[in-house]
Enzyme design. Structure first.
Site, PDB file in Angstrom:
ATOM      1  N   GLY A   1     -17.302  -8.882  12.638  1.00  0.00           N
ATOM      2  CA  GLY A   1     -17.019  -9.330  14.758  1.00  0.00           C
ATOM      3  C   GLY A   1     -16.857 -10.442  15.007  1.00  0.00           C
ATOM      4  N   LEU A   2     -16.270 -10.551  16.004  1.00  0.00           N
ATOM      5  CA  LEU A   2     -15.877 -12.725  15.986  1.00  0.00           C
ATOM      6  C   LEU A   2     -16.981 -13.354  15.717  1.00  0.00           C
ATOM      7  CD1 LEU A   2     -14.687 -12.229  19.744  1.00  0.00           C
ATOM      8  CD2 LEU A   2     -13.703 -12.592  17.627  1.00  0.00           C
ATOM      9  N   SER A   3     -16.773 -14.921  15.118  1.00  0.00           N
ATOM     10  CA  SER A   3     -17.605 -15.748  15.503  1.00  0.00           C
ATOM     11  C   SER A   3     -19.097 -15.834  16.582  1.00  0.00           C
ATOM     12  CB  SER A   3     -17.023 -17.041  15.182  1.00  0.00           C
ATOM     13  OG  SER A   3     -17.741 -18.664  15.049  1.00  0.00           O
ATOM     14  N   GLY A   4     -19.709 -15.949  16.325  1.00  0.00           N
ATOM     15  CA  GLY A   4     -20.965 -15.918  17.250  1.00  0.00           C
ATOM     16  C   GLY A   4     -21.347 -14.467  17.975  1.00  0.00           C
ATOM     17  N   SER A   5     -20.639 -13.331  17.629  1.00  0.00           N
ATOM     18  CA  SER A   5     -20.882 -12.121  17.976  1.00  0.00           C
ATOM     19  C   SER A   5     -22.316 -11.607  17.721  1.00  0.00           C
ATOM     20  CB  SER A   5     -19.969 -11.467  17.469  1.00  0.00           C
ATOM     21  OG  SER A   5     -19.980 -11.027  15.911  1.00  0.00           O
ATOM     22  N   GLY A   6     -22.837 -12.407  15.657  1.00  0.00           N
ATOM     23  CA  GLY A   6     -24.316 -12.171  16.106  1.00  0.00           C
ATOM     24  C   GLY A   6     -23.870 -11.177  14.732  1.00  0.00           C
ATOM     25  N   LYS A   7     -23.822 -11.033  13.830  1.00  0.00           N
ATOM     26  CA  LYS A   7     -23.239 -10.262  12.620  1.00  0.00           C
ATOM     27  C   LYS A   7     -24.768 -11.348  11.702  1.00  0.00           C
ATOM     28  CE  LYS A   7     -19.344 -11.887  11.466  1.00  0.00           C
ATOM     29  NZ  LYS A   7     -18.770 -12.763  12.710  1.00  0.00           N
TER      30      LYS A   7
ATOM     31  N   SER B   1     -13.921 -10.652   8.939  1.00  0.00           N
ATOM     32  CA  SER B   1     -12.941  -9.679   8.538  1.00  0.00           C
ATOM     33  C   SER B   1     -11.996  -9.147   9.952  1.00  0.00           C
ATOM     34  CB  SER B   1     -13.324  -8.018   8.119  1.00  0.00           C
ATOM     35  OG  SER B   1     -15.074  -7.809   8.279  1.00  0.00           O
TER      36      SER B   1
HETATM   37  N1  LIG Z   1     -10.159 -21.008  11.507  1.00  0.00           N
HETATM   38  C1  LIG Z   1     -11.930 -20.610  10.864  1.00  0.00           C
HETATM   39  N2  LIG Z   1     -11.810 -19.245  12.184  1.00  0.00           N
HETATM   40  C2  LIG Z   1     -13.281 -18.298  12.016  1.00  0.00           C
HETATM   41  N3  LIG Z   1     -14.224 -19.443  11.911  1.00  0.00           N
HETATM   42  C3  LIG Z   1     -14.390 -20.011  10.942  1.00  0.00           C
HETATM   43  C4  LIG Z   1     -13.052 -21.139  11.027  1.00  0.00           C
HETATM   44  N4  LIG Z   1     -13.675 -22.262  10.711  1.00  0.00           N
HETATM   45  C5  LIG Z   1     -14.474 -22.247  10.048  1.00  0.00           C
HETATM   46  N5  LIG Z   1     -15.156 -20.555  10.219  1.00  0.00           N
HETATM   47  C6  LIG Z   1     -16.479 -20.476  10.123  1.00  0.00           C
HETATM   48  O1  LIG Z   1     -16.681 -19.652   8.943  1.00  0.00           O
HETATM   49  C7  LIG Z   1     -17.332 -18.225   8.884  1.00  0.00           C
HETATM   50  C8  LIG Z   1     -16.521 -16.350   9.118  1.00  0.00           C
HETATM   51  O2  LIG Z   1     -15.968 -17.544   7.422  1.00  0.00           O
HETATM   52  P1  LIG Z   1     -14.956 -15.483   6.965  1.00  0.00           P
HETATM   53  O3  LIG Z   1     -15.215 -15.664   5.389  1.00  0.00           O
HETATM   54  O4  LIG Z   1     -16.616 -14.171   7.530  1.00  0.00           O
HETATM   55  O5  LIG Z   1     -14.201 -14.998   7.397  1.00  0.00           O
HETATM   56  S1  LIG Z   1     -13.030 -14.536   7.594  1.00  0.00           S
HETATM   57  O6  LIG Z   1     -14.021 -12.812   7.287  1.00  0.00           O
HETATM   58  O7  LIG Z   1     -11.935 -13.556   6.366  1.00  0.00           O
HETATM   59  O8  LIG Z   1     -12.229 -14.147   7.955  1.00  0.00           O
HETATM   60  C9  LIG Z   1     -17.721 -18.166  11.010  1.00  0.00           C
HETATM   61  O9  LIG Z   1     -18.676 -17.748  10.720  1.00  0.00           O
HETATM   62  P2  LIG Z   1     -19.285 -16.718  11.465  1.00  0.00           P
HETATM   63  O10 LIG Z   1     -19.401 -17.929  12.902  1.00  0.00           O
HETATM   64  O11 LIG Z   1     -20.507 -16.756  11.151  1.00  0.00           O
HETATM   65  O12 LIG Z   1     -18.648 -15.649  12.126  1.00  0.00           O
HETATM   66  C10 LIG Z   1     -17.543 -20.060  10.724  1.00  0.00           C
HETATM   67  O13 LIG Z   1     -18.730 -20.801  10.791  1.00  0.00           O
HETATM   68  N1  LIG Z   2     -28.105  -8.387  20.784  1.00  0.00           N
HETATM   69  C1  LIG Z   2     -27.590  -9.983  20.399  1.00  0.00           C
HETATM   70  N2  LIG Z   2     -27.831  -9.619  18.440  1.00  0.00           N
HETATM   71  C2  LIG Z   2     -27.639 -10.769  18.240  1.00  0.00           C
HETATM   72  N3  LIG Z   2     -27.727 -11.894  18.173  1.00  0.00           N
HETATM   73  C3  LIG Z   2     -27.405 -12.298  19.491  1.00  0.00           C
HETATM   74  C4  LIG Z   2     -27.846 -11.344  20.793  1.00  0.00           C
HETATM   75  N4  LIG Z   2     -27.873 -11.377  21.705  1.00  0.00           N
HETATM   76  C5  LIG Z   2     -27.340 -12.829  22.047  1.00  0.00           C
HETATM   77  N5  LIG Z   2     -27.229 -13.592  20.780  1.00  0.00           N
HETATM   78  C6  LIG Z   2     -27.485 -14.565  19.908  1.00  0.00           C
HETATM   79  O1  LIG Z   2     -25.574 -14.636  19.787  1.00  0.00           O
HETATM   80  C7  LIG Z   2     -25.706 -15.684  18.285  1.00  0.00           C
HETATM   81  C8  LIG Z   2     -25.227 -15.451  17.438  1.00  0.00           C
HETATM   82  O2  LIG Z   2     -24.878 -16.438  16.238  1.00  0.00           O
HETATM   83  P1  LIG Z   2     -24.981 -15.435  14.718  1.00  0.00           P
HETATM   84  O3  LIG Z   2     -25.425 -14.575  14.921  1.00  0.00           O
HETATM   85  O4  LIG Z   2     -24.495 -16.635  14.160  1.00  0.00           O
HETATM   86  O5  LIG Z   2     -23.418 -14.923  14.810  1.00  0.00           O
HETATM   87  P2  LIG Z   2     -22.310 -14.236  13.944  1.00  0.00           P
HETATM   88  O6  LIG Z   2     -22.711 -14.045  12.784  1.00  0.00           O
HETATM   89  O7  LIG Z   2     -21.412 -13.435  14.251  1.00  0.00           O
HETATM   90  O8  LIG Z   2     -21.123 -15.680  13.937  1.00  0.00           O
HETATM   91  C9  LIG Z   2     -27.092 -16.269  17.621  1.00  0.00           C
HETATM   92  O9  LIG Z   2     -27.417 -17.495  18.946  1.00  0.00           O
HETATM   93  C10 LIG Z   2     -27.902 -15.021  19.025  1.00  0.00           C
HETATM   94  O10 LIG Z   2     -28.871 -15.704  19.331  1.00  0.00           O
END
Ligand SMILES: Nc1ncnc2c1ncn2[C@@H]1O[C@H](COP(=O)(O)OS(=O)(=O)O)[C@@H](OP(=O)(O)O)[C@H]1O
Ligand SMILES: Nc1ncnc2c1ncn2[C@@H]1O[C@H](COP(=O)(O)OP(=O)(O)O)[C@@H](O)[C@H]1O
Length: 206
Positions: free
Chosen positions: A32-38, A106
């Protein structure tokens, strides 16, 4: 490629390892997208499974990029190599009998399919952690969307790099609608169901 290399069998089978642990090896792949909640969901699932006494290990994008994949950036090529290595690591963890939680953006279907193939489809659950880019940008837990919109981060998924929505996810968890607790419960339920299915259908085949 792999020249002059011979596979060396051990004396302990995969099933013996699983019997010792009282569970089946699995890979739970959160995409899922960055910030989606993975990460938030995977952390809670890991905690719950450990409280139940199960053997579990979590692989996370930010963490793996500090070590094993610290040489990789965010071009399509580097992301593919990132996921290729992680798919291999996750498959090894699965082979050890662990329930393996992998949270990586991914973004490409092809590399997610590769991860499924390496772990074995029967032991793999693809979880699409669904939240649209507006929702993720509003949450912006690390301030990365803000920077990406200003052009301070290049190739940022959802802003300036693609994300291919999963075509055949085993489970979709919509974090815009579900609470963290409800999302975690859905994942645990899917794991329990699959553990029972594997026991019923595959154990006898070794
Ligand atoms: N350009 C760019 N795009 C997306 N994300 C970025 C980027 N630069 C740094 N980050 C940080 O790196 C985390 C994603 O790493 P991943 O290994 O999951 O990415 S990927 O699967 O290879 O696409 C991602 O973590 P999550 O927010 O937990 O998804 C970000 O914190
Ligand atoms: N149902 C939910 N599941 C997961 N995270 C949630 C949900 N609702 C809100 N959030 C918030 O969304 C953010 C997700 O961040 P994060 O887990 O770091 O995402 P990711 O790992 O996909 O980048 C957190 O601040 C979390 O508290």
């Amino acid at each position: 490629m792999t020249k002059n290399i011979t596979w060396h069998d051990g004396k302990v089978s995969y099933n013996q390892r699983c019997d010792n642990l009282g569970q089946e090896g699995m890979v739970i792949w959160f995409t899922g997208l960055s910030g989606s909640g993975k990460s938030t969901i995977a952390v809670e699932v890991e905690k719950e499974l450990v409280l139940r006494g199960q053997a579990v290990y979590r692989l996370d994008g930010d963490n793996v990029r500090h070590g094993l994949n610290s040489d990789l950036g965010f071009t399509a090529e580097d992301r593919n190599e990132n996921i290729r290595r992680i798919a291999e690591v996750a498959a090894l963890f699965k082979d050890s009998g662990m329930i393996t939680l992998a949270s990586f953006i991914s973004p490409y279907q092809e590399t997610r399919d590769f991860a499924r193939e390496r772990a074995g489809a029967d032991n793999f659950i693809e979880v699409y952690v669904k939240a649209d880019v507006e929702t993720c940008a509003k949450r912006d837990p690390k301030g990365l969307y803000e920077m990406a919109k200003k052009g301070e981060i290049k190739n940022f998924t959802g802003i300036s790099a693609p994300y291919e929505v999963p075509e055949n996810a085993d489970l979709v968890v919509n974090t815009k609608e579900l609470s963290v607790e409800a999302a975690v419960a859905k994942v645990l339920e899917a794991i329990d169901k699959r553990q029972a299915w594997i026991k019923e259908n595959l154990e006898a085949t070794g």
